[in-house]
Every structure is written in C-alpha cells, then in structure tokens.
Design a protein around this motif. Structure first.
Motif, PDB file in Angstrom:
ATOM      1  N   MET A  52      -5.979  -7.016   0.304  1.00  0.00           N
ATOM      2  CA  MET A  52      -4.921  -7.839  -0.307  1.00  0.00           C
ATOM      3  C   MET A  52      -5.543  -9.083  -0.950  1.00  0.00           C
ATOM      4  SD  MET A  52      -3.592  -9.670   3.128  1.00  0.00           S
ATOM      5  CE  MET A  52      -4.169  -8.265   4.031  1.00  0.00           C
ATOM      6  N   THR A  53      -4.736  -9.743  -1.730  1.00  0.00           N
ATOM      7  CA  THR A  53      -5.114 -11.068  -2.203  1.00  0.00           C
ATOM      8  C   THR A  53      -4.246 -12.066  -1.470  1.00  0.00           C
ATOM      9  OG1 THR A  53      -5.703 -10.224  -4.367  1.00  0.00           O
ATOM     10  CG2 THR A  53      -5.277 -12.569  -4.218  1.00  0.00           C
ATOM     11  N   MET A  54      -4.892 -12.953  -0.744  1.00  0.00           N
ATOM     12  CA  MET A  54      -4.129 -13.976  -0.032  1.00  0.00           C
ATOM     13  C   MET A  54      -4.023 -15.181  -0.952  1.00  0.00           C
ATOM     14  SD  MET A  54      -4.713 -14.870   3.947  1.00  0.00           S
ATOM     15  CE  MET A  54      -4.483 -13.253   4.641  1.00  0.00           C
ATOM     16  N   HIS A  55      -2.801 -15.610  -1.119  1.00  0.00           N
ATOM     17  CA  HIS A  55      -2.548 -16.700  -2.065  1.00  0.00           C
ATOM     18  C   HIS A  55      -2.030 -17.898  -1.271  1.00  0.00           C
ATOM     19  CE1 HIS A  55      -1.416 -18.052  -6.162  1.00  0.00           C
ATOM     20  NE2 HIS A  55      -0.570 -18.772  -5.470  1.00  0.00           N
ATOM     21  N   PHE A  56      -2.815 -18.968  -1.227  1.00  0.00           N
ATOM     22  CA  PHE A  56      -2.436 -20.132  -0.419  1.00  0.00           C
ATOM     23  C   PHE A  56      -1.802 -21.209  -1.288  1.00  0.00           C
ATOM     24  CE2 PHE A  56      -5.851 -18.190   2.024  1.00  0.00           C
ATOM     25  CZ  PHE A  56      -5.442 -18.347   3.341  1.00  0.00           C
ATOM     26  N   TRP A  57      -0.713 -21.782  -0.787  1.00  0.00           N
ATOM     27  CA  TRP A  57      -0.160 -22.999  -1.373  1.00  0.00           C
ATOM     28  C   TRP A  57      -0.289 -24.104  -0.334  1.00  0.00           C
ATOM     29  CZ3 TRP A  57       4.170 -19.184  -2.172  1.00  0.00           C
ATOM     30  CH2 TRP A  57       4.178 -18.693  -3.470  1.00  0.00           C
ATOM     31  N   ASP A  58      -1.090 -25.079  -0.626  1.00  0.00           N
ATOM     32  CA  ASP A  58      -1.237 -26.242   0.264  1.00  0.00           C
ATOM     33  C   ASP A  58      -0.410 -27.373  -0.339  1.00  0.00           C
ATOM     34  OD1 ASP A  58      -2.223 -28.619   1.530  1.00  0.00           O
ATOM     35  OD2 ASP A  58      -3.971 -28.643   0.174  1.00  0.00           O
ATOM     36  N   LEU A  59       0.636 -27.781   0.386  1.00  0.00           N
ATOM     37  CA  LEU A  59       1.522 -28.823  -0.145  1.00  0.00           C
ATOM     38  C   LEU A  59       1.291 -30.134   0.585  1.00  0.00           C
ATOM     39  CD1 LEU A  59       4.876 -26.825  -0.404  1.00  0.00           C
ATOM     40  CD2 LEU A  59       3.006 -26.955  -2.046  1.00  0.00           C
ATOM     41  N   GLY A  60       1.485 -31.224  -0.135  1.00  0.00           N
ATOM     42  CA  GLY A  60       1.326 -32.539   0.478  1.00  0.00           C
ATOM     43  C   GLY A  60       2.364 -32.762   1.571  1.00  0.00           C
TER      44      GLY A  60
END
Ligand SMILES: Nc1nc2c(ncn2[C@@H]2O[C@H](COP(=O)(O)OP(=O)(O)OP(=O)(O)O)[C@@H](O)[C@H]2O)c(=O)[nH]1
Ligand SMILES: [Mg+2]
Length: 264
Positions: A68-76
């Motif tokens: 898979m492709t793991m897609h990270f969103w790191d939010l403030g």
C-alpha cells in the motif's frame, strides 16, 4: 493497444492508499516523528528538530510500502489549526494520536513518591498532580482526543496512541508503556459517561467493542457505545528513532485488516 496494456498494468499494480491522520496537542513531536519516518523509510535526510517550526497547516508524507501507499497528514496542534482537523476526518483511515510521554512519566513518578510518602507518614491520599504542567497537558490531550473520538466521521477508525519523547533510558526505567496504556484504557472505558456525549449518542447504535492492540485484552465500555474501533499504544522517540518502525507496522496491520479502507 500500447495505452490499453499500460493502463491495465497500472491498474493491476496500483497500490491501496491508506490515509493516516497525525494529530495531538502542539509540541508533542508530530512533525519530528514524520521527519523520522521519512528518514528511516525513504532514506531522505530529516530536518533537524531545531529547524522544525510549529505547524501552521499540514505536512504531508507519501510512504510507498509493499502492499500500500501510506499517506500521512500531520496537522498543527495549536488552537487555531485544530479547527481544521475535522475537515480531514472523512478521508482518514487511521488516526495517530501523539502525546508527550514525559508528562506520563512525571505524573507516574509523582504518584509513586506520594504513595511511598503516604505509607511512611501514613498521610492521607491527596491529588498532588492537579495544576501541574504535566497534569494540565494530559487533561487537554484527553479532552481533545475524546472530542475527536466522538465525531461520527471517525467511527471504526483505528487509533494508535503514540507516546513520544520516550527516550530509551526512561522507557526501560519504568513500565511507561503499561502506565500509558492503563490510563487510556480507563479513560476510554468511561468515555460514554461523559455528559457531553448526549448529542453524539443519537448516532445509529453499533456494537460496543473497544479493543486494545493485544486482541485478548478487551476493554468494554460499561455503558452503550456507538463506537467500534481498535486502539493501541506505542512508545516512540522521534529524536532517537525508537518505536517508529513499530508504529508504522501497527498501522500496516490495521490497513490490511481494513482491506479496502473504511466504508464511507
Ligand atoms: N526529547 C525529545 N524531544 C522531542 C522529541 N520529538 C520532538 N521533540 C521536541 O519537541 C518539540 C516540538 O516538536 P514538533 O515536532 O514541532 O511538535 P508538533 O507536535 O509537530 O507541534 P505543532 O506543529 O505545533 O502541533 C521540538 O522542539 C522537538 O525537538 C523526542 O522524541 N524527544
Ligand atoms: Mg508540527
């Protein structure tokens, strides 16, 4: 013909995408963790911690893995950026909730000191932690996490609690992982007791299973719950890199369990 074949090939070899939302209060090390994942998995140089500013929007990381492709969103995590978190919930397949392990460590040693003081002096039990920085930070973190968990858009979404800033020497000197896990288990088991719950209790009823990462260890809410999610705790040090592979592995296992992501 060529286009048909390359199109089919691209379709056959296309990897599932698994979206991971990385959230938690400001300063717990979310962006440093993301940088560490980038350097460990993609062998790209990580920004040194002193060059990582508080996040005012989002940081994104695409992590191609075998299946898979793991897609990270790191939010403030600052109050103004927290207002954006909900916009990502519908598209998130898993949540990484980051806490500062140092706060748990400080509170754990305070309560141990208090207990030994109480035994020696036969003193009465007090709540020495209340009002300390660590106590307030832990309370804020729980308040934010419980709000997040009550959002119907995240129903069924696996939650990985990452206790970051757990440097090697700290995590071995006390049983920090089980302290953190026990604390969250108690909080999660009582989440439905919260009076603020009334509004979200209107959501359609579902099974009331709340699982720890150890499948045999099942924490069941004492009251009705409309939630159904898996959760676990992993200690990390974004600076030393410890626990980072374990965290990504935990997410991969959940991704495979969900197969085609959450139903939306
Ligand atoms: N000791 C220690 N410090 C850490 C660790 N990870 C991050 N830090 C420090 O924590 C501070 C904040 O890190 P960030 O990654 O910017 O925190 P954040 O959670 O992304 O903060 P926001 O973007 O404001 O939400 C930095 O000064 C880091 O040096 C760790 O594992 N150990
Ligand atoms: Mg950040």
């Amino acid at each position: 013909m060529y286009h048909l074949i390359t199109g089919l090939y691209a379709e056959w070899t296309k990897k599932e995408r698994f979206n991971v939302l990385v959230v938690g209060p400001s300063g717990v090390g979310k962006s440093c963790l993301l940088e560490k994942i980038k350097s460990l998995y993609l062998k790209r140089p990580a920004l040194p911690p002193n060059r990582i500013a508080p996040t005012v929007g989002q940081n994104v990381l695409e992590l191609p893995l075998d299946k898979m492709t793991m897609h990270f969103w790191d939010l403030g995590g600052s109050p103004s950026v927290r207002r954006l978190w909900t916009k990502y919930y519908d598209e998130s397949d898993a949540v990484v909730w980051v806490v500062d392990a140092g706060h748990f460590l400080a509170l754990h040693s305070q309560s141990q000191q208090q207990r030994s003081g109480d035994v020696k002096g036969k003193g009465k039990a007090t709540e020495p932690d209340v009002g300390t920085e660590a106590y307030e930070a832990r309370e804020l973190s729980w308040k934010l996490l419980s709000e997040l968990l009550k959002n119907p858009s995240l129903e069924g979404c696996p939650i990985l609690i990452v206790a970051n800033k757990a440097n090697e020497n700290q995590s071995t000197s006390t049983d920090l992982a089980s302290t953190v896990k026990q604390w969250f288990a108690e909080k999660l088991a009582r989440i439905d007791d919260d009076p603020d719950e009334a509004a979200s209790a209107q959501a359609p009823a579902q099974t009331s299973n709340v699982f720890a990462d150890n499948e045999e260890e099942s924490y069941r809410s004492p009251t009705r719950s409309h939630r159904n999610y898996e959760w676990g705790v992993i200690l990390t040090s974004a600076l030393e890199g410890t626990g980072v592979y374990d965290a990504v592995d935990w997410l991969q296992i959940r991704a495979q369990g969900l197969k085609h992501g959450r139903s939306r």
